[in-house]
Design a protein around this motif. Structure first.
Motif, PDB file in Angstrom:
ATOM      1  N   MET A   1       0.773  -1.295  -0.162  1.00 24.84           N
ATOM      2  CA  MET A   1      -0.205   0.078   0.089  1.00 24.84           C
ATOM      3  C   MET A   1       0.972   1.213   0.092  1.00 24.84           C
ATOM      4  O   MET A   1       1.877   1.232   0.772  1.00 24.84           O
ATOM      5  N   PRO A   2       0.507   2.189  -0.793  1.00 27.81           N
ATOM      6  CA  PRO A   2       1.394   3.547  -0.838  1.00 27.81           C
ATOM      7  C   PRO A   2       1.020   4.277   0.579  1.00 27.81           C
ATOM      8  O   PRO A   2      -0.286   4.265   1.057  1.00 27.81           O
ATOM      9  N   THR A   3       2.071   5.063   0.526  1.00 27.86           N
ATOM     10  CA  THR A   3       1.877   6.371   1.723  1.00 27.86           C
ATOM     11  C   THR A   3       1.387   7.750   1.001  1.00 27.86           C
ATOM     12  O   THR A   3       1.973   7.912   0.098  1.00 27.86           O
ATOM     13  N   TYR A   4       0.367   8.251   1.405  1.00 26.88           N
ATOM     14  CA  TYR A   4      -0.171   9.683   0.696  1.00 26.88           C
ATOM     15  C   TYR A   4       0.211  10.570   1.726  1.00 26.88           C
ATOM     16  O   TYR A   4      -0.174  10.495   3.067  1.00 26.88           O
ATOM     17  N   SER A   5       0.299  11.774   1.358  1.00 22.37           N
ATOM     18  CA  SER A   5       0.609  12.969   2.232  1.00 22.37           C
ATOM     19  C   SER A   5      -0.487  13.781   1.955  1.00 22.37           C
ATOM     20  O   SER A   5      -1.003  14.249   0.958  1.00 22.37           O
ATOM     21  N   TYR A   6      -0.914  14.655   3.130  1.00 19.50           N
ATOM     22  CA  TYR A   6      -2.319  15.297   3.126  1.00 19.50           C
ATOM     23  C   TYR A   6      -1.767  16.702   4.102  1.00 19.50           C
ATOM     24  O   TYR A   6      -0.759  16.537   4.774  1.00 19.50           O
ATOM     25  N   GLN A   7      -2.520  17.612   3.606  1.00 17.40           N
ATOM     26  CA  GLN A   7      -1.994  18.887   4.226  1.00 17.40           C
ATOM     27  C   GLN A   7      -3.533  19.876   4.372  1.00 17.40           C
ATOM     28  O   GLN A   7      -4.473  19.780   3.267  1.00 17.40           O
ATOM     29  N   CYS A   8      -3.681  20.199   5.433  1.00 15.71           N
ATOM     30  CA  CYS A   8      -4.869  21.257   5.875  1.00 15.71           C
ATOM     31  C   CYS A   8      -4.710  22.607   5.178  1.00 15.71           C
ATOM     32  O   CYS A   8      -3.487  23.354   5.237  1.00 15.71           O
ATOM     33  N   LYS A   9      -5.925  22.955   4.351  1.00 17.08           N
ATOM     34  CA  LYS A   9      -5.584  24.296   3.932  1.00 17.08           C
ATOM     35  C   LYS A   9      -5.990  25.411   4.879  1.00 17.08           C
ATOM     36  O   LYS A   9      -5.245  26.549   4.611  1.00 17.08           O
ATOM     37  N   GLY A  10      -6.592  25.303   6.182  1.00 19.43           N
ATOM     38  CA  GLY A  10      -6.573  26.372   6.994  1.00 19.43           C
ATOM     39  C   GLY A  10      -5.423  26.595   7.803  1.00 19.43           C
ATOM     40  O   GLY A  10      -4.940  27.598   7.814  1.00 19.43           O
ATOM     41  N   CYS A  11      -4.752  25.343   8.478  1.00 20.20           N
ATOM     42  CA  CYS A  11      -3.677  25.591   9.611  1.00 20.20           C
ATOM     43  C   CYS A  11      -2.371  25.171   8.864  1.00 20.20           C
ATOM     44  O   CYS A  11      -1.290  25.281   9.347  1.00 20.20           O
ATOM     45  N   GLY A  12      -2.373  24.470   7.789  1.00 18.32           N
ATOM     46  CA  GLY A  12      -1.122  23.882   7.079  1.00 18.32           C
ATOM     47  C   GLY A  12      -0.807  22.714   7.707  1.00 18.32           C
ATOM     48  O   GLY A  12       0.383  22.250   7.572  1.00 18.32           O
ATOM     49  N   ASP A  13      -1.490  22.057   8.849  1.00 21.42           N
ATOM     50  CA  ASP A  13      -0.984  20.829   9.318  1.00 21.42           C
ATOM     51  C   ASP A  13      -0.788  19.738   8.186  1.00 21.42           C
ATOM     52  O   ASP A  13      -1.564  19.721   7.414  1.00 21.42           O
ATOM     53  N   THR A  14       0.329  18.840   8.298  1.00 18.57           N
ATOM     54  CA  THR A  14       0.444  17.808   7.235  1.00 18.57           C
ATOM     55  C   THR A  14       0.562  16.632   8.168  1.00 18.57           C
ATOM     56  O   THR A  14       0.882  16.525   9.196  1.00 18.57           O
ATOM     57  N   PHE A  15       0.250  15.549   7.309  1.00 18.38           N
ATOM     58  CA  PHE A  15       0.148  14.298   7.659  1.00 18.38           C
ATOM     59  C   PHE A  15       0.138  13.155   6.739  1.00 18.38           C
ATOM     60  O   PHE A  15      -0.217  13.466   5.605  1.00 18.38           O
ATOM     61  N   ASP A  16       0.839  11.899   6.929  1.00 18.81           N
ATOM     62  CA  ASP A  16       0.887  10.896   6.140  1.00 18.81           C
ATOM     63  C   ASP A  16      -0.102   9.649   6.489  1.00 18.81           C
ATOM     64  O   ASP A  16      -0.124   9.537   7.522  1.00 18.81           O
ATOM     65  N   LYS A  17      -0.542   8.864   5.471  1.00 22.85           N
ATOM     66  CA  LYS A  17      -1.434   7.843   5.653  1.00 22.85           C
ATOM     67  C   LYS A  17      -1.212   6.618   4.742  1.00 22.85           C
ATOM     68  O   LYS A  17      -0.762   6.991   3.490  1.00 22.85           O
TER      69      LYS A  17
END
Length: 82
Positions: A1-17
Motif C-alpha cells: 500500500m502506498p503512503t499518501y501525504s495530506y495538508q490542511c488548507k486552514g492551518c497547514g498541518d501535514t500528515f501521512d497515511k
C-alpha cells in the motif's frame, strides 16, 4: 500500500497515511482535527513505470583506459574490474 501525504488548507498541518489506492480520497472528506479546515491530498510525484525500453551504452570513448589507469595506481586493494 502506498503512503499518501495530506495538508490542511486552514492551518497547514501535514500528515501521512498508509492507504489503499481506492481509499486515497477518504481523508479529504473529513475536516482537519486541529482547525476543522479542508484537507487536500499533496501530490509529490509518482513513479514512472516503463516497460520495453532499452538504453544504449552512452559511456564516453576511452572510459576503459581511464579505469585501467585508476586501477593501476590504486594498488592491491583496487576493486575495479575491467
Amino acid at each position: 500500500m502506498p503512503t499518501y501525504s495530506y495538508q490542511c488548507k486552514g492551518c497547514g498541518d501535514t500528515f501521512d497515511k498508509l492507504l489503499k489506492i481506492s481509499e486515497r480520497k477518504d481523508p479529504e472528506q473529513l475536516p482537519c482535527d486541529k482547525c476543522q479546515g479542508t484537507i487536500n491530498l499533496v501530490i509529490l510525484g509518482a513513479p514512472r513505470i516503463v516497460s520495453g525500453v532499452s538504453v544504449k551504452d552512452k559511456r564516453p570513448e576511452g572510459w576503459k583506459d581511464v579505469l585501467r589507469k585508476v586501477n593501476s595506481t590504486a594498488g592491491r586493494k583496487s576493486t575495479i574490474d575491467i
